[in-house]
Design a protein around this motif. Structure first.
Motif, short mmCIF file in Angstrom:
data_model
loop_
_atom_site.label_atom_id
_atom_site.label_comp_id
_atom_site.label_asym_id
_atom_site.label_seq_id
_atom_site.Cartn_x
_atom_site.Cartn_y
_atom_site.Cartn_z
N ARG A 1 51.47 36.18 44.45
CA ARG A 1 51.19 36.51 43.05
C ARG A 1 49.94 37.39 42.95
O ARG A 1 49.92 38.37 42.21
N LEU A 2 48.90 37.05 43.71
CA LEU A 2 47.68 37.85 43.69
C LEU A 2 47.92 39.22 44.32
O LEU A 2 47.39 40.23 43.85
N ALA A 3 48.72 39.26 45.39
CA ALA A 3 49.00 40.52 46.06
C ALA A 3 49.74 41.49 45.15
O ALA A 3 49.58 42.72 45.27
N GLU A 4 50.52 40.97 44.23
CA GLU A 4 51.27 41.81 43.29
C GLU A 4 50.45 42.16 42.06
O GLU A 4 50.89 42.95 41.22
N GLY A 5 49.28 41.58 41.94
CA GLY A 5 48.45 41.78 40.76
C GLY A 5 47.56 43.01 40.87
O GLY A 5 47.62 43.76 41.83
N PRO A 6 46.71 43.22 39.86
CA PRO A 6 45.82 44.39 39.82
C PRO A 6 44.63 44.22 40.74
O PRO A 6 43.64 43.55 40.40
N GLY A 7 44.71 44.80 41.93
CA GLY A 7 43.66 44.59 42.93
C GLY A 7 42.27 44.97 42.44
O GLY A 7 41.29 44.27 42.71
N ALA B 1 41.14 44.96 39.37
CA ALA B 1 40.66 43.96 38.41
C ALA B 1 40.26 42.66 39.10
O ALA B 1 39.26 42.03 38.75
N LEU B 2 41.03 42.25 40.10
CA LEU B 2 40.71 41.02 40.82
C LEU B 2 39.38 41.17 41.56
O LEU B 2 38.57 40.24 41.60
N ALA B 3 39.15 42.35 42.14
CA ALA B 3 37.87 42.60 42.81
C ALA B 3 36.72 42.52 41.81
O ALA B 3 35.64 42.00 42.12
N ALA B 4 36.95 43.02 40.59
CA ALA B 4 35.91 42.97 39.56
C ALA B 4 35.66 41.54 39.12
O ALA B 4 34.51 41.16 38.86
N VAL B 5 36.71 40.73 39.01
CA VAL B 5 36.54 39.32 38.68
C VAL B 5 35.65 38.65 39.71
O VAL B 5 34.70 37.91 39.38
N LYS B 6 35.92 38.89 40.99
CA LYS B 6 35.13 38.27 42.06
C LYS B 6 33.69 38.74 42.00
O LYS B 6 32.76 37.93 42.15
N ALA B 7 33.48 40.03 41.74
CA ALA B 7 32.11 40.55 41.63
C ALA B 7 31.39 39.95 40.44
O ALA B 7 30.19 39.62 40.52
N ASN B 8 32.09 39.78 39.32
CA ASN B 8 31.47 39.20 38.13
C ASN B 8 31.01 37.77 38.39
O ASN B 8 29.91 37.36 37.98
N VAL B 9 31.84 36.99 39.07
CA VAL B 9 31.49 35.60 39.36
C VAL B 9 30.32 35.55 40.34
O VAL B 9 29.40 34.74 40.20
N ALA B 10 30.32 36.44 41.33
CA ALA B 10 29.21 36.50 42.28
C ALA B 10 27.91 36.85 41.56
O ALA B 10 26.85 36.28 41.84
N ASN B 11 27.98 37.76 40.61
CA ASN B 11 26.79 38.12 39.82
C ASN B 11 26.27 36.92 39.04
O ASN B 11 25.06 36.76 38.86
N VAL C 1 30.70 44.51 31.13
CA VAL C 1 31.05 45.66 30.29
C VAL C 1 31.33 46.89 31.16
O VAL C 1 32.31 47.62 30.92
N ARG C 2 30.51 47.12 32.16
CA ARG C 2 30.72 48.28 33.02
C ARG C 2 32.08 48.20 33.71
O ARG C 2 32.81 49.20 33.79
N ALA C 3 32.42 47.03 34.23
CA ALA C 3 33.72 46.86 34.86
C ALA C 3 34.85 47.00 33.84
O ALA C 3 35.90 47.60 34.12
N HIS C 4 34.64 46.45 32.65
CA HIS C 4 35.66 46.49 31.60
C HIS C 4 35.98 47.93 31.21
O HIS C 4 37.15 48.32 31.12
N VAL C 5 34.94 48.71 30.99
CA VAL C 5 35.14 50.11 30.60
C VAL C 5 35.87 50.87 31.70
O VAL C 5 36.77 51.68 31.46
N ARG C 6 35.48 50.62 32.96
CA ARG C 6 36.13 51.29 34.08
C ARG C 6 37.60 50.91 34.18
O ARG C 6 38.46 51.78 34.37
N LEU C 7 37.89 49.63 34.01
CA LEU C 7 39.27 49.17 34.17
C LEU C 7 40.17 49.59 33.01
O LEU C 7 41.40 49.66 33.17
N LEU C 8 39.59 49.86 31.85
CA LEU C 8 40.40 50.35 30.72
C LEU C 8 41.10 51.66 31.05
O LEU C 8 42.13 51.99 30.45
#
Length: 266
Positions: free
Chosen positions: A209-215, A217-227, A241-248
């Motif tokens: 399921r993760l492999a089929e997902g938006p890689g 965005a998932l990397a950004a989720v992990k970075a956000n949690v690490a932050n 916000v920076r990740a959100h704008v980029r992913l839009l």
């Protein structure tokens, strides 16, 4: 994946899921230098490859990883070098930990540990360094270090503190009691407990399921949690916000929104 595989680490890649199997079942997958070097090389290779989207770590046979090899300790030896050369051992183990535990923790790609049996000592560090942990009902977790007069390595003190807080981390390290899978779930050490015979099926379903997902965005989720572990709310919100704008502007986002709009209009 052949160049990174050894006789102590099995490596397979299927549909974007890189599966790494610690393969010393006779010693309950206790760590060896050969195994750690192979794991480091496989992680390096997998993180560089675009066709690897998720990394799964598990153990062969009836154990995930028993940690340090007690037989090696009993001979007064270290897998990282001669006992009378502590400087060499310090350098080699530091490099090995950074190439395995730290690499798993910092990987931008999702990582999943499938805990198929005992998870002890440094093996617990490897498991906790993964993003998600799915445990078989028969799995047990234990720090194990003080039982042999040690304090811990492979990031266990930091990873445990992040997972359960300082007081509980000290308890787990001080007492070194065995934690059954369901208790580990209640503590937050594992995400889910499943019947032994369903572990691979459930773990690989999540991985696919993760492999089929938006890689991205998932990397950004992990970075956000690490932050969130090192920064305050304002800094974390700014990074989000920076990740959100980029992913839009990503193709996955545009396609997903278009598909959602089509469903709502029918």
């Amino acid at each position: 994946m052949g160049p990174t595989e050894s006789d102590e680490l099995l490596v397979t890649l299927d549909a974007g899921v890189l599966t790494l199997v610690l393969d010393r079942p006779a010693s309950r997958n206790a760590l060896s230098l050969r195994m750690l070097d192979a794991l480091a090389a496989a992680l390096d290779d997998g993180l560089e490859r675009e066709d690897v989207r998720v990394i799964v770590l598990t153990g062969a046979g009836s154990a995930f990883c028993a940690g340090g090899d007690v037989a090696t300790f009993a001979r007064g030896e270290s897998i990282f070098g001669p006992m009378d050369e502590p400087g060499q051992r310090l350098k080699r183990q530091t490099e090995s930990q950074r190439a395995t535990v730290v690499r798993l923790w910092e990987s931008p790609k999702p990582t999943i540990a499938l805990l198929n049996g005992p998870v002890v000592g440094a093996g617990l560090g490897l498991a906790l360094a993964c993003d998600l942990r799915i445990a078989a009902a028969s799995a047990v977790l234990r720090t194990g270090f003080v039982r042999v007069g040690l304090a811990g390595d492979f990031g266990c003190s930091w990873l445990l503190t992040q997972a359960v807080g300082a007081a509980k981390a000290k308890e787990l390290l001080y007492l070194s009691e065995t934690v059954p899978a369901e208790s580990a779930r209640e503590l937050g050490l594992v995400n889910e407990v499943v019947a032994d015979e369903r572990l691979t099926e459930r773990g690989m379903a999540i991985a696919r399921r993760l492999a089929e997902g938006p890689g991205e965005a998932l990397a950004a989720v992990k970075a956000n949690v690490a932050n969130a572990l090192r920064n305050g709310l304002a800094e974390c919100a700014d990074d989000e916000v920076r990740a959100h704008v980029r992913l839009l502007g990503s193709r996955y986002h545009r396609d997903a929104v278009a598909a959602m709009a089509r469903r709502r209009s029918t």
